[in-house]
Motif scaffolding. Structure first.
Motif, short mmCIF file in Angstrom:
data_model
loop_
_atom_site.label_atom_id
_atom_site.label_comp_id
_atom_site.label_asym_id
_atom_site.label_seq_id
_atom_site.Cartn_x
_atom_site.Cartn_y
_atom_site.Cartn_z
N ILE A 79 0.84 -1.21 0.00
CA ILE A 79 0.00 0.00 0.00
C ILE A 79 0.87 1.25 0.00
N LEU A 95 -8.23 5.02 -0.39
CA LEU A 95 -8.38 3.67 0.13
C LEU A 95 -9.81 3.47 0.61
N LYS A 102 -11.16 -1.83 9.87
CA LYS A 102 -10.18 -1.73 8.78
C LYS A 102 -9.53 -0.36 8.72
N LEU A 106 -5.44 0.61 9.01
CA LEU A 106 -4.71 1.37 7.99
C LEU A 106 -4.04 2.58 8.61
N CYS A 179 -9.50 -2.31 0.22
CA CYS A 179 -8.82 -3.13 1.22
C CYS A 179 -9.81 -4.17 1.74
#
Length: 268
Positions: A79, A95, A102, A106, A179
């Protein structure tokens, strides 16, 4: 805690912040209901704790051998490289990730010299999570005053409900990266029209499911929420007594297509 003679206790599921397994004990018989879980320590969620039991209710969201995750460090490096390439090409890196779970992973793992801009739903949840004592890196809430030039030089994280929005299309040369564990299979990426896909999931992969079930020592496994038929059949073939439990979620639970009420409310 005891209710009607049943001893009830809770153990970490490792899925997202605050997730738990439920242990039920009645007259010496122990059943554990896992809910969603993953066994890899993501550095932000209390890690999964296997609990010995007679019966184990396991999810099987990714209960097929094709779903085997890379180490998360490899995924995050991918990423980062993608973001740096986009910035060099004057593209805006967007993203797509759930507001709860999630998004925080990140943020925790991508924080550094590049500013991270987040949708309102993510910013609001971050505030609650920080107030609860969880340490999260600083992010910038996206407002009407946030310029396209600012966003182009940073990392933008928005929930799935924003994926096909006009707002993203109006950014400076936007590129989207979804993602999700479903990105392990290229067909899902093509179907969702993503510029990039990163196989990052808050669910156990095939190996994780097997390790978790083995660690419980359960004599009977009830499989729910995902590829229930295939996974329960495999367990039986391996000598582990298993049964499929049908739910309203169907045979395959696509984490990017579930209704996210928080995201919908924030996007009204």
């Amino acid at each position: 805690m005891t209710r009607n003679g049943v001893n009830i206790s809770f153990f970490p599921a490792g899925h997202i912040i605050g997730s738990a397994q439920v242990r039920l004990e009645y007259k010496g018989e122990v059943c554990v209901i896992s809910g969603d879980y993953k066994i890899e320590d993501d550095g932000i969620t209390t890690p999964f704790e296997p609990v010995k039991c007679h019966s184990f209710v396991s999810e099987s969201t990714f209960g097929l051998p094709v779903y085997k995750w890379q180490k998360q460090e490899i995924v995050f490096n991918g990423i980062r490289n993608w973001v740096h390439d986009n910035i060099n090409q004057q593209k805006t890196s967007v993203l797509i990730a759930y507001s709860l779970g999630k998004a925080q992973r990140l943020i925790k793992n991508l924080a550094g010299d590049i500013p991270i801009y987040v949708h309102n739903s993510i910013a609001n949840l971050n505030e609650v999570i920080i107030e609860a004592g969880v340490n999260l890196p600083k992010t910038i809430r996206i407002t009407p005053e946030t310029t396209k030039d600012e966003l182009q030089k940073g990392i933008v994280i928005v929930p799935p409900v924003m994926r096909d929005s006009r707002w993203i299309k109006n950014l400076s040369h936007p590129v989207t990266g979804i993602c999700s564990g479903w990105m392990q299979v290229r067909a899902h990426r093509r179907w969702q029209s993503a510029d990039a896909g990163f196989a990052l999931s808050d669910h156990a992969d095939w190996t994780g499911l097997m390790e978790a079930i083995t660690a419980t020592g359960a004599e009977k496994v009830y499989v729910t929420h995902g590829f229930t038929a295939a996974f329960s059949r495999f367990l039986n073939d391996e000598g582990i007594e298993a049964a499929e439990v049908l739910t309203k979620f169907g045979q395959e639970d696509d984490e990017e297509n579930k209704v996210d009420l928080v995201d919908q409310n924030e996007n009204k």
